[in-house]
Write a protein that holds these residues in place. Structure first.
Motif, short mmCIF file in Angstrom:
data_model
loop_
_atom_site.label_atom_id
_atom_site.label_comp_id
_atom_site.label_asym_id
_atom_site.label_seq_id
_atom_site.Cartn_x
_atom_site.Cartn_y
_atom_site.Cartn_z
N PHE A 64 0.95 -0.84 0.35
CA PHE A 64 0.34 0.11 0.36
C PHE A 64 1.26 0.90 -0.18
CE2 PHE A 64 -2.32 -3.07 2.24
CZ PHE A 64 -3.82 -3.64 1.69
N VAL A 65 0.39 2.47 -0.27
CA VAL A 65 0.74 3.20 -0.84
C VAL A 65 0.63 4.53 0.05
CG1 VAL A 65 2.28 2.93 -2.88
CG2 VAL A 65 -0.21 4.15 -3.03
N SER A 66 1.41 5.95 0.54
CA SER A 66 0.51 6.79 1.21
C SER A 66 -0.05 7.77 -0.03
CB SER A 66 1.76 7.24 1.99
OG SER A 66 0.48 8.18 3.46
N GLY A 67 -1.45 8.40 0.69
CA GLY A 67 -1.87 9.80 0.18
C GLY A 67 -0.96 10.85 -0.04
N ALA A 68 -0.06 10.54 1.48
CA ALA A 68 0.15 12.02 2.00
C ALA A 68 1.67 12.19 0.77
CB ALA A 68 1.16 11.79 3.30
N GLY A 69 2.40 11.53 0.12
CA GLY A 69 2.93 11.39 -1.17
C GLY A 69 2.97 10.10 -2.25
N LEU A 70 2.48 9.83 -3.44
CA LEU A 70 2.32 8.92 -4.35
C LEU A 70 2.45 10.09 -5.31
CD1 LEU A 70 -0.65 8.68 -5.88
CD2 LEU A 70 -0.79 8.21 -3.50
N LEU A 71 3.25 9.04 -6.30
CA LEU A 71 3.13 9.01 -8.03
C LEU A 71 2.61 8.18 -8.57
CD1 LEU A 71 4.68 11.44 -9.89
CD2 LEU A 71 6.85 9.56 -9.95
#
Length: 208
Positions: free
Chosen positions: A28-35
């Motif tokens: 899972f990736v964080s919506g605070a910093g993703l590309l």
């Protein structure tokens, strides 16, 4: 929580990528910093507006896993994110309703059937604790939202399950059943919940 958690530090496979340092596979990736690419965003259906806030990034990532995508984090990336972990009513309400929606939209009926006991245990524990945490009314409000929006949730579930290409077993196999969160690390979690989760996780991998 949706019962199974991201693997320790998000690390499963270490790969090398020129110019990015060590790049780690992540569930899972964080919506605070993703590309992410435009193609990825469109393919997984984008962010669910019904989530509004909290867990929307987990839901986006989960749908990516079901579509066969892989997520990575670079060791050279630097991110500043002001995070204030407090059980505020607004946060509890949205976190709880979104967590329930994620469960019912993303797991198959078979997986959910086998998870009923552990989901029930989680909910009972949360309800018992909620009066002491001061958020009982918001916990109950999250249930009410799900009940009154069940048709919309069921419609999204039908669409998500029809479009997925990766089975639950392959996705759950990437998870870790150990709850490891520094701001919530007490005796009950370490010696009661974590052993129980680990045991149930092994069982679930055999039946889904």
């Amino acid at each position: 929580f949706f019962f199974f958690f991201q693997a320790e530090d998000g690390i499963r496979v270490l790969v090398r990528s020129r110019g990015l340092g060590d790049v780690y596979k992540r569930q899972f990736v964080s919506g605070a910093g993703l590309l992410i690419s435009k193609e990825y965003y469109r393919d997984v259906g984008g962010l669910d507006e019904d989530f509004l806030i909290y867990n929307e990034d987990q839901n986006l990532s989960w749908k990516g896993l079901m579509k066969g995508y892989t997520h990575f984090v670079s060791s050279r990336s630097v991110l500043y994110h002001h995070f204030d972990f407090h059980r505020r009513p607004f946060k509890i309400y949205h976190s709880e309703k979104n967590r329930i929606m994620m469960l019912f939209e993303n797991y198959t009926s078979k997986t959910l059937a086998f998870m009923v006991p552990i989901i029930f245990l989680n909910e009972m524990a949360a309800l018992i604790y909620s009066p002491f945490g001061g958020y009982l009314s918001h916990k109950l409000k999250s249930y009410w939202y799900v009940l009154t929006h069940w048709k919309e949730i069921a419609d999204k579930r039908k669409r998500v399950q029809a479009e997925r290409i990766v089975p639950d077993r392959d996705i759950i196999g990437q998870f870790d059943a150990t709850f490891n969160f520094s701001v919530m690390n007490n005796f009950a979690i370490r010696y009661i919940l974590n052993p129980l989760y680990a045991m149930y996780y092994k069982f679930l991998l055999k039946v889904v």
